[in-house]
Scaffold this motif. Structure first.
Motif, PDB file in Angstrom:
ATOM      1  N   MET A   1       4.130   3.879  22.215  1.00 56.07           N
ATOM      2  CA  MET A   1       3.968   3.896  20.794  1.00 56.07           C
ATOM      3  C   MET A   1       5.199   4.563  20.207  1.00 56.07           C
ATOM      4  O   MET A   1       5.655   5.598  20.692  1.00 56.07           O
ATOM      5  N   THR A   2       5.747   3.943  19.182  1.00 56.34           N
ATOM      6  CA  THR A   2       6.926   4.492  18.527  1.00 56.34           C
ATOM      7  C   THR A   2       6.798   4.327  17.020  1.00 56.34           C
ATOM      8  O   THR A   2       6.168   3.380  16.541  1.00 56.34           O
ATOM      9  N   ASP A   3       7.372   5.261  16.305  1.00 53.24           N
ATOM     10  CA  ASP A   3       7.426   5.140  14.853  1.00 53.24           C
ATOM     11  C   ASP A   3       8.519   4.131  14.523  1.00 53.24           C
ATOM     12  O   ASP A   3       9.460   3.951  15.288  1.00 53.24           O
ATOM     13  N   PHE A   4       8.400   3.482  13.392  1.00 51.28           N
ATOM     14  CA  PHE A   4       9.432   2.521  13.011  1.00 51.28           C
ATOM     15  C   PHE A   4      10.690   3.226  12.522  1.00 51.28           C
ATOM     16  O   PHE A   4      11.792   2.950  12.975  1.00 51.28           O
ATOM     17  N   ALA A   5      10.521   4.156  11.584  1.00 48.96           N
ATOM     18  CA  ALA A   5      11.678   4.817  10.968  1.00 48.96           C
ATOM     19  C   ALA A   5      11.927   6.164  11.625  1.00 48.96           C
ATOM     20  O   ALA A   5      11.087   7.055  11.577  1.00 48.96           O
ATOM     21  N   MET A   6      13.086   6.282  12.245  1.00 46.42           N
ATOM     22  CA  MET A   6      13.500   7.532  12.880  1.00 46.42           C
ATOM     23  C   MET A   6      14.955   7.786  12.509  1.00 46.42           C
ATOM     24  O   MET A   6      15.649   6.878  12.056  1.00 46.42           O
ATOM     25  N   LEU A   8      17.929   8.244  14.104  1.00 49.96           N
ATOM     26  CA  LEU A   8      19.085   7.587  14.712  1.00 49.96           C
ATOM     27  C   LEU A   8      18.871   6.126  15.091  1.00 49.96           C
ATOM     28  O   LEU A   8      19.821   5.343  15.100  1.00 49.96           O
ATOM     29  N   VAL A   9      17.651   5.772  15.443  1.00 44.93           N
ATOM     30  CA  VAL A   9      17.342   4.388  15.822  1.00 44.93           C
ATOM     31  C   VAL A   9      16.000   4.005  15.230  1.00 44.93           C
ATOM     32  O   VAL A   9      15.203   4.859  14.864  1.00 44.93           O
ATOM     33  N   SER A  10      15.729   2.715  15.178  1.00 45.61           N
ATOM     34  CA  SER A  10      14.426   2.265  14.707  1.00 45.61           C
ATOM     35  C   SER A  10      13.495   2.082  15.899  1.00 45.61           C
ATOM     36  O   SER A  10      13.934   2.006  17.052  1.00 45.61           O
ATOM     37  N   GLY A  11      12.222   1.985  15.612  1.00 43.39           N
ATOM     38  CA  GLY A  11      11.252   1.715  16.665  1.00 43.39           C
ATOM     39  C   GLY A  11      11.531   0.398  17.363  1.00 43.39           C
ATOM     40  O   GLY A  11      11.318   0.260  18.575  1.00 43.39           O
ATOM     41  N   VAL A  12      12.017  -0.579  16.621  1.00 43.82           N
ATOM     42  CA  VAL A  12      12.370  -1.873  17.222  1.00 43.82           C
ATOM     43  C   VAL A  12      13.495  -1.677  18.239  1.00 43.82           C
ATOM     44  O   VAL A  12      13.472  -2.264  19.324  1.00 43.82           O
ATOM     45  N   ASP A  13      14.458  -0.821  17.919  1.00 48.63           N
ATOM     46  CA  ASP A  13      15.549  -0.524  18.861  1.00 48.63           C
ATOM     47  C   ASP A  13      15.019   0.129  20.135  1.00 48.63           C
ATOM     48  O   ASP A  13      15.453  -0.196  21.237  1.00 48.63           O
ATOM     49  N   VAL A  14      14.074   1.052  19.978  1.00 49.78           N
ATOM     50  CA  VAL A  14      13.479   1.728  21.139  1.00 49.78           C
ATOM     51  C   VAL A  14      12.786   0.703  22.044  1.00 49.78           C
ATOM     52  O   VAL A  14      12.950   0.723  23.267  1.00 49.78           O
ATOM     53  N   ILE A  15      12.026  -0.186  21.440  1.00 45.09           N
ATOM     54  CA  ILE A  15      11.317  -1.212  22.215  1.00 45.09           C
ATOM     55  C   ILE A  15      12.314  -2.124  22.916  1.00 45.09           C
ATOM     56  O   ILE A  15      12.155  -2.463  24.093  1.00 45.09           O
ATOM     57  N   ARG A  16      13.342  -2.530  22.211  1.00 48.23           N
ATOM     58  CA  ARG A  16      14.360  -3.403  22.807  1.00 48.23           C
ATOM     59  C   ARG A  16      15.006  -2.735  24.025  1.00 48.23           C
ATOM     60  O   ARG A  16      15.181  -3.356  25.075  1.00 48.23           O
ATOM     61  N   PHE A  17      15.353  -1.455  23.905  1.00 45.99           N
ATOM     62  CA  PHE A  17      15.952  -0.720  25.010  1.00 45.99           C
ATOM     63  C   PHE A  17      14.982  -0.639  26.196  1.00 45.99           C
ATOM     64  O   PHE A  17      15.354  -0.899  27.334  1.00 45.99           O
TER      65      PHE A  17
END
Length: 74
Positions: A1-6, A8-17
């Motif tokens: 689970m990740t927040d969308f707005a962070m 340095l990166v977005s939650g979408v970036d975290v998921i992609r990584f």
């Protein structure tokens, strides 16, 4: 689970990584944005959970992920 707005990166970036390391990594994005459905580049299999959310909404999102994993295993 990740927040969308962070910061340095977005939650979408975290998921992609994470999915570069393990492509079947399940994920949920949480967000407080009113127009959250318009989040660009959100993978179709990633549920979006609006803040504030109720416990039953979180459980439903987790179960949705479990259903996706079960479908992928067959």
């Amino acid at each position: 689970m990740t927040d969308f707005a962070m910061p340095l990166v977005s939650g979408v970036d975290v998921i992609r990584f994470a999915r570069n390391l393990r492509s079947d990594w399940p994920a949920i994005i949480i967000t407080g944005y009113a127009d959250a459905e318009a989040i660009a580049d959100r993978p179709a299999d990633v549920p979006l959970l609006g803040k504030p959310f109720r416990e039953k909404d979180l459980v439903r999102s987790i179960l949705q992920l479990g259903g996706n994993a079960a479908l992928q295993a067959t």
